[in-house]
Design a protein around this motif. Structure first.
Motif, PDB file in Angstrom:
ATOM      1  N   UNK A 156     -33.739 -52.930 -35.425  1.00 50.10           N
ATOM      2  CA  UNK A 156     -35.067 -53.538 -35.400  1.00 50.10           C
ATOM      3  C   UNK A 156     -35.099 -54.707 -34.421  1.00 50.10           C
ATOM      4  N   UNK A 157     -36.204 -54.812 -33.699  1.00 52.68           N
ATOM      5  CA  UNK A 157     -36.420 -55.898 -32.750  1.00 52.68           C
ATOM      6  C   UNK A 157     -37.767 -56.549 -33.033  1.00 52.68           C
ATOM      7  N   UNK A 158     -37.795 -57.872 -32.940  1.00 55.83           N
ATOM      8  CA  UNK A 158     -39.020 -58.619 -33.224  1.00 55.83           C
ATOM      9  C   UNK A 158     -40.057 -58.387 -32.143  1.00 55.83           C
ATOM     10  N   UNK A 159     -39.609 -58.378 -30.885  1.00 57.65           N
ATOM     11  CA  UNK A 159     -40.512 -58.204 -29.751  1.00 57.65           C
ATOM     12  C   UNK A 159     -39.677 -57.903 -28.519  1.00 57.65           C
ATOM     13  N   UNK A 160     -40.331 -57.815 -27.354  1.00 56.79           N
ATOM     14  CA  UNK A 160     -39.597 -57.501 -26.131  1.00 56.79           C
ATOM     15  C   UNK A 160     -38.520 -58.540 -25.843  1.00 56.79           C
TER      16      UNK A 160
END
Length: 265
Positions: A199-203
């Motif tokens: 999972x990634x919060x944003x770019x």
């Protein structure tokens, strides 16, 4: 073209280390090590697998070996009760038949002589001892990094060579790890997938560790670029990450291949 860079444990933890820890737990779930086992972490990195073993069994006798002095120091700080040393997994300075389990987490893709590494892993396992290796399936099961590789292959003069170097010889693809273990004379060889989610919060969460840390294969590629090309790659990578949507969270399935075998009597 830079290869795999392992000089900053802190930068590695921001990029791949957080996922190595998650995969280490899934690997141990699949293996079910015996209590108080003597365990070798071959290519221990920053100690994710050793830490997971120690947390599950404080009586385990853990030894770790890695080429990177910085990673070995980080692993020792992370798992004080274990013994870590700088060394080459293709030439282990360890006695024959010393370990109940010899484990390798996310290492063999980056070892030039994989057959020699697995032969050494088999040599130091006790008769009947477990040998297990896990590697991401870069080709079919590692979308978050494949997006980067495909981007630079399409935009950069040396991008195709970068992709071919790692995706053209994918030891984590089905059958490859099992063949290495079989070639080392191990018995009861088996192979399976392990799936986790990344999972990634944003770019910025996806791109930032590569841009600032220079670790691993993607970080090393980015760090070696001149500023104008780095800006171009970042813009193209942003488009790949966003895929026409707004910036924000993204979740990727990551597939690793686990192969296991036993040393004969």
């Amino acid at each position: 073209m830079a290869g795999y860079v392992a000089t900053s444990a802190e930068a590695y933890e921001r990029s791949m280390g957080r996922w190595s820890a998650r995969l280490a737990e899934a690997m141990l779930d699949a293996l079910a090590l015996p209590p108080a086992a003597a365990v070798l972490d071959a290519g221990c990195g920053t100690g994710a697998l050793s830490a997971a073993v120690a947390a599950r069994d404080p009586d385990a006798g853990i030894t770790g070996v890695d080429l990177s002095d910085a990673f070995v120091a980080a692993a020792q700080a992370r798992v004080p009760g274990a013994r870590f040393a700088t060394g080459d997994v293709t030439r282990l300075d360890l006695p024959d038949g010393a370990f109940d389990a010899v484990l390798s987490l996310l290492v063999l893709q980056f070892v030039p002589d994989r057959a020699a590494a697995v032969a050494e892993m088999a040599r130091v396992a006790k008769p009947g001892g477990l040998v297990a290796a896990t590697m991401w399936d870069l080709v079919g099961g590692f979308a978050f990094l494949r997006a980067f590789a495909d981007t630079v292959a399409a935009t950069e003069p040396d991008g195709e060579a970068f992709r071919a170097r790692y995706w053209g010889d994918p030891v984590g693809s089905p059958g490859r790890l099992a063949a290495l273990l079989t070639g080392a004379g191990l018995r009861d060889v088996a192979e399976r997938d392990i799936l986790i989610r990344q999972d990634f919060v944003d770019f910025a969460d996806w791109w930032g560790p590569w841009a600032s840390g220079g670790q691993g294969i993607a970080g090393a590629f980015v760090a070696a670029l001149p500023e104008d090309r780095r800006t171009r790659v970042e813009a193209a990578a942003r488009r790949a990450y966003l895929s026409g949507g707004p910036d924000g969270p993204r979740s990727f399935v990551a597939v690793a291949r686990l192969a296991t075998g036993r040393r004969g009597a």
